[in-house]
Design a protein around this motif. Structure first.
Motif, PDB file in Angstrom:
ATOM      1  N   TYR A 157       0.839  -1.210   0.000  1.00 11.11           N
ATOM      2  CA  TYR A 157       0.000   0.000   0.000  1.00 11.11           C
ATOM      3  C   TYR A 157       0.868   1.253   0.000  1.00 11.11           C
ATOM      4  N   ARG A 158       0.386   2.300  -0.641  1.00  8.33           N
ATOM      5  CA  ARG A 158       1.133   3.535  -0.781  1.00  8.33           C
ATOM      6  C   ARG A 158       0.375   4.757  -0.287  1.00  8.33           C
ATOM      7  N   ASN A 189      -6.697   0.724  -4.406  1.00  6.24           N
ATOM      8  CA  ASN A 189      -7.331  -0.197  -5.357  1.00  6.24           C
ATOM      9  C   ASN A 189      -7.440   0.408  -6.756  1.00  6.24           C
ATOM     10  N   GLY A 190      -7.606   1.731  -6.812  1.00  9.22           N
ATOM     11  CA  GLY A 190      -7.734   2.379  -8.122  1.00  9.22           C
ATOM     12  C   GLY A 190      -6.420   2.914  -8.645  1.00  9.22           C
ATOM     13  N   ARG A 191      -5.332   2.681  -7.898  1.00  9.73           N
ATOM     14  CA  ARG A 191      -4.074   3.345  -8.267  1.00  9.73           C
ATOM     15  C   ARG A 191      -2.990   2.373  -8.749  1.00  9.73           C
ATOM     16  N   SER A 192      -3.287   1.085  -8.749  1.00  9.97           N
ATOM     17  CA  SER A 192      -2.271   0.154  -9.288  1.00  9.97           C
ATOM     18  C   SER A 192      -2.092   0.463 -10.774  1.00  9.97           C
ATOM     19  N   PRO A 193      -0.870   0.328 -11.268  1.00  9.51           N
ATOM     20  CA  PRO A 193      -0.537   0.775 -12.630  1.00  9.51           C
ATOM     21  C   PRO A 193      -1.411   0.193 -13.727  1.00  9.51           C
ATOM     22  N   PRO A 243       8.004  -0.964 -10.880  1.00  9.47           N
ATOM     23  CA  PRO A 243       6.829  -0.098 -10.673  1.00  9.47           C
ATOM     24  C   PRO A 243       6.741   0.420  -9.254  1.00  9.47           C
ATOM     25  N   TRP A 244       6.303   1.692  -9.121  1.00  8.58           N
ATOM     26  CA  TRP A 244       6.244   2.318  -7.783  1.00  8.58           C
ATOM     27  C   TRP A 244       5.245   1.604  -6.885  1.00  8.58           C
ATOM     28  N   MET A 245       4.386   0.839  -7.545  1.00  6.76           N
ATOM     29  CA  MET A 245       3.313   0.140  -6.823  1.00  6.76           C
ATOM     30  C   MET A 245       3.091  -1.176  -7.558  1.00  6.76           C
TER      31      MET A 245
END
Ligand code: TEU
Length: 545
Positions: free
Chosen positions: A379-380, A412-416, A432-434
């Motif tokens: 998580y970020r 949940n909406g921010r994964s690449p 990837p940053w996430m």
């Protein structure tokens, strides 16, 4: 064919950090957006909306701006942004920028000056108060958890921050501050931007600073001067220009949104409200498990549709964004591939018949799901990490907390973005940053474009219908079946013709309901044919004369 009428337009939302990386940094960038402009043209959208790309320490991924006039080097350069605008305009695409004027980063020079002394010229650009008996000035709660005030020892006062400790609320009572904001907005208008999304802009007018039994929202939401400020912003910046504006309105009301978007009031063109995305927040509590309340979802959607239609207002219509879980996981079904595709299409058809400006969030058009993270180190988001700490401190076991984050968090909406089957889904050549959702081998743009039966082509068709048929833009809205536990249905009536939308939100076969004319010609369906009943997640858009 793109639309020049903003009311017939469709907007694609880009979260640049997770969209497309061209440098191997592991984070998306502006050249990565330029690379995909033809993809937006294939989809058929009219605007692309970039969440903030200004200089920022990125504590809230850009919603903590430290310089409104500079592009964050991690996204690229101002020349990159100029190139993006030029390349977008060459394709008939318009660019909407995200402007955060409720708060700045505490790294912004205004705040650096403001905190130096009580008589600093910038002191009053922010909201400073004395504490009470060594406690914060009020018991207001930050939207990211904890108290909304932070003590600053330099001048032994508290500053207001409705969001993160690094996001200090601006004092819109200060005329010099307002003037600097207008100058900045005009800078980006002169730069060539075609639209603005104003972040939590209904929070800019703070009323009385008093304690409350609740989080204090009643004192700063849709505050006493918010309409005055928005009208002044309009008159001093975009009011006389072809600029599309949308306000993100946190916890707002229909009455205020009718005022925000009434063309005669010269405030904004349109608004986002989020009440329909809180029907799985039992008692307003986000961090818990709950099936969504389908009847309440329909009531809220239709209340807003009918009120804004009859009152001359204008809604943004959307299922998700960078703050929300993936809609196919939330209100659809991602437990099988068949259900994911059918329910992903159903949700698109259900929404895109409504009145307002549709917003498609990156990945929604290919049915991206929640990434189903299993560890907290995946998580970020500041809100998620704060919630993790708070829930653990309240004694909730780790597995349960992770389950809740896995369904409700903004991560949940921010994964690449998932572009193809290649390593890291083609998002980056670096790390990837996430983490990327493990299902990218099956759910990705390349596969979607190759499969004529993919969710992508349902969105493409819906956008085309909206451009072609004025019924969607100007037709009235007639709700149906409001108490039905499975079906979402409504009509759009225009020039004596009717478009009927009916969507089965359940994985069950449902008989056609009485009282709804379903004899119209099929404009779009997610099964491609008609049956004598509504099949699991079946959705239809019918055109009756
Ligand atoms: O969001 C404001 C907002 O209301 C949501 O963040 C919501 O409060 C939160 O998700 C709790 O569920 C806007 C931006 O979209 C968001 O990304 C920023 O974090 C926030 O403002 C502060 O600028």
């Amino acid at each position: 064919m793109a639309s020049n009428d903003w009311r017939k337009s469709v907007v694609y939302q880009i979260y640049p950090k997770s969209f497309n990386d061209t440098t191997g940094s592991g984070e998306g960038d502006i050249p990565g957006i330029i690379e995909k402009l033809d993809y937006f043209k294939t989809l058929g959208v009219d605007y692309i909306w970039l969440t903030p790309v200004y200089k920022s320490p990125m504590n809230d991924n850009g919603y903590d701006i430290s310089d409104y006039y500079e592009v964050n080097p991690q996204f690229g350069t101002k020349a990159d942004l100029e190139n993006l605008l030029e390349a977008a305009h060459a394709r008939g695409l318009k660019v909407m920028m995200d402007i955060v004027i409720n708060h700045t980063s505490t790294s912004h020079n205004w705040f650096v000056e403001s905190r130096k002394s009580k008589d600093n010229p910038y002191r009053d650009y922010y909201i400073w108060k004395d504490g009470k008996d060594n406690a914060p000035p009020t018991n207001w709660e930050s939207k990211f958890g904890g108290n909304a005030w932070t003590y600053d020892s330099a001048t032994r006062q508290y500053y207001l921050r409705l969001f993160d400790v690094s996001q200090a609320d601006l004092n819109w009572e200060n005329e010099n501050l307002r003037r600097e904001i207008y100058e900045m907005v005009n800078y980006w208008i002169d730069f060539g931007v075609d639209g603005f999304r104003f972040d939590v802009v209904n929070l800019i007018s703070k009323g009385a600073f008093e304690d409350s039994d609740g989080p204090g929202k009643e004192f700063y939401t849709d505050g006493p001067k918010v309409h005055e400020y928005l009208n002044e912003l309009n008159r001093n910046t975009f009011g006389d220009k072809e600029i599309m504006t949308v306000g993100e309105m946190s916890s707002t009301t229909i009455e205020h949104c009718l005022k925000y978007t009434n063309p005669e009031r010269n405030e904004l063109n349109s608004v986002f409200n989020f009440h329909h995305l809180k029907v799985d927040y039992p008692g307003g509590e986000k961090w818990t498990f709950a099936d969504f309340d389908f009847i309440e979802l329909k009531r809220i959607l239709m209340d807003w549709q009918v009120a804004m239609d009859e009152g001359g207002g204008w809604n943004a219509i959307f299922w998700c964004n960078h703050d929300q879980p993936r809609i196919v996981s939330r209100f659809g079904s991602d437990d099988t591939e068949e259900n994911r595709v059918r329910s992903g299409k159903m949700l698109a058809i259900a929404l895109h018949g409504l009145k307002g400006t549709p917003y498609i969030y990156q990945g929604e058009e290919i049915g991206m799901t929640n990434p189903k993270f299993t560890r907290i180190d995946q998580y970020r988001d500041v809100e998620s990490l704060n919630a993790y700490s708070e829930l653990k401190e309240e004694g909730m076991d780790n597995a349960r907390v992770l389950e809740i984050l896995g369904t409700k968090s903004r991560d949940n909406g921010r994964s690449p973005m998932q572009w193809n089957k290649d390593r890291h889904a083609g998002f980056t050549s670096g790390e990837p940053w996430m983490d990327i959702a493990e299902n990218y081998g099956n759910i990705n743009v390349e596969s979607a474009l190759e499969d004529k039966d993919s969710i992508f082509y349902t969105y493409q068709k819906l956008i085309s219908l909206r451009h072609e048929m004025d019924h969607f833009t100007y037709g009235s809205v007639v709700p149906h079946l409001m108490k039905d536990n499975a079906l979402f249905a409504y009509e759009r009536v225009y020039n004596g013709e009717t478009i009927t939308v009916i969507a089965n939100f359940r994985e069950e076969t449902i008989p056609y309901p009485d009282g709804l004319d379903t004899t119209g010609a099929t404009l779009i369906s997610n099964y491609g044919d008609r049956a004598g009943e509504l099949r699991p997640f079946e959705a239809l858009m019918l055109h009756g004369q």
